[in-house]
Design an enzyme around this catalytic site. Structure first.
Site, PDB file in Angstrom:
ATOM      1  N   GLY A 151      -2.488  -5.296 -36.920  1.00 56.75           N
ATOM      2  CA  GLY A 151      -1.942  -6.381 -36.122  1.00 56.75           C
ATOM      3  C   GLY A 151      -1.175  -7.452 -36.874  1.00 56.75           C
TER       4      GLY A 151
ATOM      5  N   SER B  33      -2.833 -17.136 -40.511  1.00 56.30           N
ATOM      6  CA  SER B  33      -1.881 -18.026 -39.847  1.00 56.30           C
ATOM      7  C   SER B  33      -1.426 -19.200 -40.716  1.00 56.30           C
ATOM      8  CB  SER B  33      -2.478 -18.536 -38.529  1.00 56.30           C
ATOM      9  OG  SER B  33      -2.633 -17.470 -37.613  1.00 56.30           O
TER      10      SER B  33
ATOM     11  N   THR C 203     -18.387  -3.787 -20.720  1.00 57.59           N
ATOM     12  CA  THR C 203     -18.758  -4.352 -19.416  1.00 57.59           C
ATOM     13  C   THR C 203     -17.685  -3.931 -18.419  1.00 57.59           C
ATOM     14  OG1 THR C 203     -19.744  -6.255 -20.551  1.00 57.59           O
ATOM     15  CG2 THR C 203     -19.360  -6.462 -18.182  1.00 57.59           C
TER      16      THR C 203
ATOM     17  N   LYS D 177      -9.411 -18.252 -25.945  1.00 55.95           N
ATOM     18  CA  LYS D 177      -8.118 -18.032 -25.298  1.00 55.95           C
ATOM     19  C   LYS D 177      -8.174 -18.199 -23.777  1.00 55.95           C
ATOM     20  CE  LYS D 177      -6.075 -15.121 -28.856  1.00 55.95           C
ATOM     21  NZ  LYS D 177      -5.320 -13.888 -29.168  1.00 55.95           N
TER      22      LYS D 177
ATOM     23  N   ASP E 261       1.213 -14.314 -27.722  1.00 52.64           N
ATOM     24  CA  ASP E 261       0.672 -12.988 -28.050  1.00 52.64           C
ATOM     25  C   ASP E 261       1.517 -11.889 -27.410  1.00 52.64           C
ATOM     26  OD1 ASP E 261      -1.455 -13.574 -29.726  1.00 52.64           O
ATOM     27  OD2 ASP E 261      -2.902 -13.759 -28.095  1.00 52.64           O
TER      28      ASP E 261
END
Length: 497
Positions: A477, A252, A386, A299, A335
């Site tokens: 990504g 970034s 999970t 986040k 995002d």
């Protein structure tokens, strides 16, 4: 106070090695530090000649092991080496050491008097390799015995709050030169923002010997100049950053700082590493950071500290961008837009409506991706170790959920037209596929799947390499990072990237 200098620390084993490093990086540094404690015994006997062999002012340092150096000999031997290095001063002061670093408890009058008589400035230093130093101002003032020394304090912070304290105390240290540095990953801002702490210099190390100073957090001189534009940072520079932990690697800063240069904006963007988002926000408020990107693992938790949330953040339940305006934090999610643009480029002419998609993971990034998948009319199954986390995310968009395990391979095969990997598993992993670095290590690719992994370091993760070998179309990504960063840039500056 003058602008802070860039000092390159030399930790080569020989004089010749250090000279070659100075020649390679001389345009990137103002002064160099000769770490004589790293030299072999033969080279240590030659250090008196070193200043005359280079074109830069030089600091002489012989650091004891107790202070983070390699010197394990006696203090008597070390004093003799200092004496040898400072003796027989040349009338041309450029051929002498410009500075010598003495620890705060090292007081040998004859050596100190010789240094001062020959015009060698004394840096009086304090190093704590394990604990923070909190009383910085008083400590610095106490170290200035004659009033001519440059006090230096370097410490290992326990948290980002210790770095905040460094900047706070430095604001009261006017009228004399000083060097302040917080070491380690959390201390990174103190190296970039020397102009804000009034620090006389910041330390760097050549790329070739960076492993010698990795633990204390040195950058290389090219990076601090070209990526962070260190020489242009003043107290008027606007600050932006990226908050996360451990935030080992991030691209970034490359994107944002290139944008500031392109548009001639006086700003710098840098990593703010903290184990607590509350401390990252406190750091930002104390230093008047205008905005931050938010990454793993904050986040979701950052939302509890924000005053206003965008509609996307409220819908998604995760925030990756915060902007501070009128002392209030505003939260956004870029995002989703970054992912949508990158995904559509990856898919090309493939129709998205009713496409069956597997979303791997249920964290903050997955929430933004699920939002976009629904927006594009896709059907999805959320897979997560999970199960209840997957179910909560799936229910929001009328998707289905399944455990991430070999027992659900049949479901995965049904939703495998597009597999979107959203977890951090595989980040910084160059090795072969394993249960530790490949979230789908149990799945055998058939070759007709498309795989989008939001990780971009490495460029090809273990799951991507395995899928590609089977004939699958794959994508990392980086484009998502790039496109969401463009959105952040506009939120931060009001200007299109």
């Amino acid at each position: 106070m003058s602008a802070p200098l860039i000092c390159m620390t030399l930790t080569g084993k020989t004089i010749d090695e250090d000279i070659s490093l100075v020649q390679k990086y001389e345009k990137y540094c103002d002064i160099v530090e000769l770490r004589a404690d790293y030299l072999d015994e033969e080279s240590q006997l030659l250090i008196r000649k070193f200043p005359a062999l280079i074109k830069k002012p030089c600091i002489l340092t012989i650091r004891r092991s107790s202070d983070g150096g390699l010197w394990t000999g006696s203090e008597f031997s070390r004093t003799n080496l200092f004496g040898r290095a400072l003796a027989f001063a040349d009338p041309d002061i450029k051929r002498n050491f410009a500075y010598v670093d003495f620890e705060e408890d090292y007081h040998i009058p004859s050596i100190q008097d010789a240094a001062m008589a020959f015009g060698v400035r004394i840096i009086r230093s304090c190093h704590n390799m394990t604990e923070p130093v909190t009383n910085l101002r008083k400590r610095c003032e106490a170290m200035r015995k004659t009033g001519y020394e440059i006090p230096k304090i370097a410490f290992m912070p326990k948290s980002l709050s210790d770095v905040v304290n460094l900047f706070h105390e430095s604001s009261h240290m006017e009228g004399y030169e000083h060097i302040l540095c917080a070491m380690g990953s959390e201390g990174f801002p103190s190296r970039i923002l020397s102009a804000f702490s009034g620090s006389y210099l910041t330390y760097t190390s050549p790329q070739e010997t960076l492993q010698n100073t990795n633990a204390i957090g040195h950058l290389d001189p090219v990076t601090i100049n070209e990526l962070y534009n260190f020489k242009s940072i003043t107290k008027n520079t606007k600050l932006f950053g990226i908050a996360g932990w451990p935030l080992t690697k991030t691209s970034s800063p490359e994107i944002h700082n290139a944008g500031y240069k392109k548009h001639n904006i006086d700003a710098v963007y840098f990593p703010v590493r903290s184990q607590l988002i509350s401390e990252a926000l406190n750091f930002a408020e104390q230093l008047d950071v205008k905005g931050m990107s938010v990454t793993i693992p904050f986040k979701e938790s950052v939302m509890f500290y924000l005053h206003e949330l965008s509609p996307e953040v409220m819908q998604i339940g995760a925030c990756n961008t915060i902007v501070r305006d009128n002392y209030k934090w505003h939260g956004y999610n870029t995002d989703c837009t970054g992912f949508e643009r990158a995904l559509l480029e990856f898919l090309g002419n493939v129709k998205t409506k009713k496409m069956k998609v597997a979303i791997i993971g249920a964290g903050g990034a997955a929430k933004a991706i699920a939002y976009t998948v629904k927006k594009l009319g896709m059907r999805a199954c959320v897979f997560n170790r999970t199960l209840n986390h997957a179910q909560k995310l799936a229910e929001r968009y009328n998707f289905i959920a399944a455990p991430l395990s070999a027992d659900t391979v049949q479901i995965l095969e049904e939703y495998s037209s597009l597999i979107i990997q959203t977890t951090s598993v595989g980040m910084n992993s160059e090795g072969p596929s394993s249960a530790e670095n490949d979230p789908l290590h149990f799945y055998k690719f058939r070759g007709n799947e498309m795989v989008f992994d939001i990780i971009y370091v490495p460029a090809a993760t273990p799951i991507m390499r395995r899928a590609s070998a089977a004939g699958c179309k794959v994508c990392n990504g980086y484009k998502m990072l790039e496109y969401q960063a463009y959105e952040q840039f506009k939120l931060f500056t009001g200007i299109d990237y």
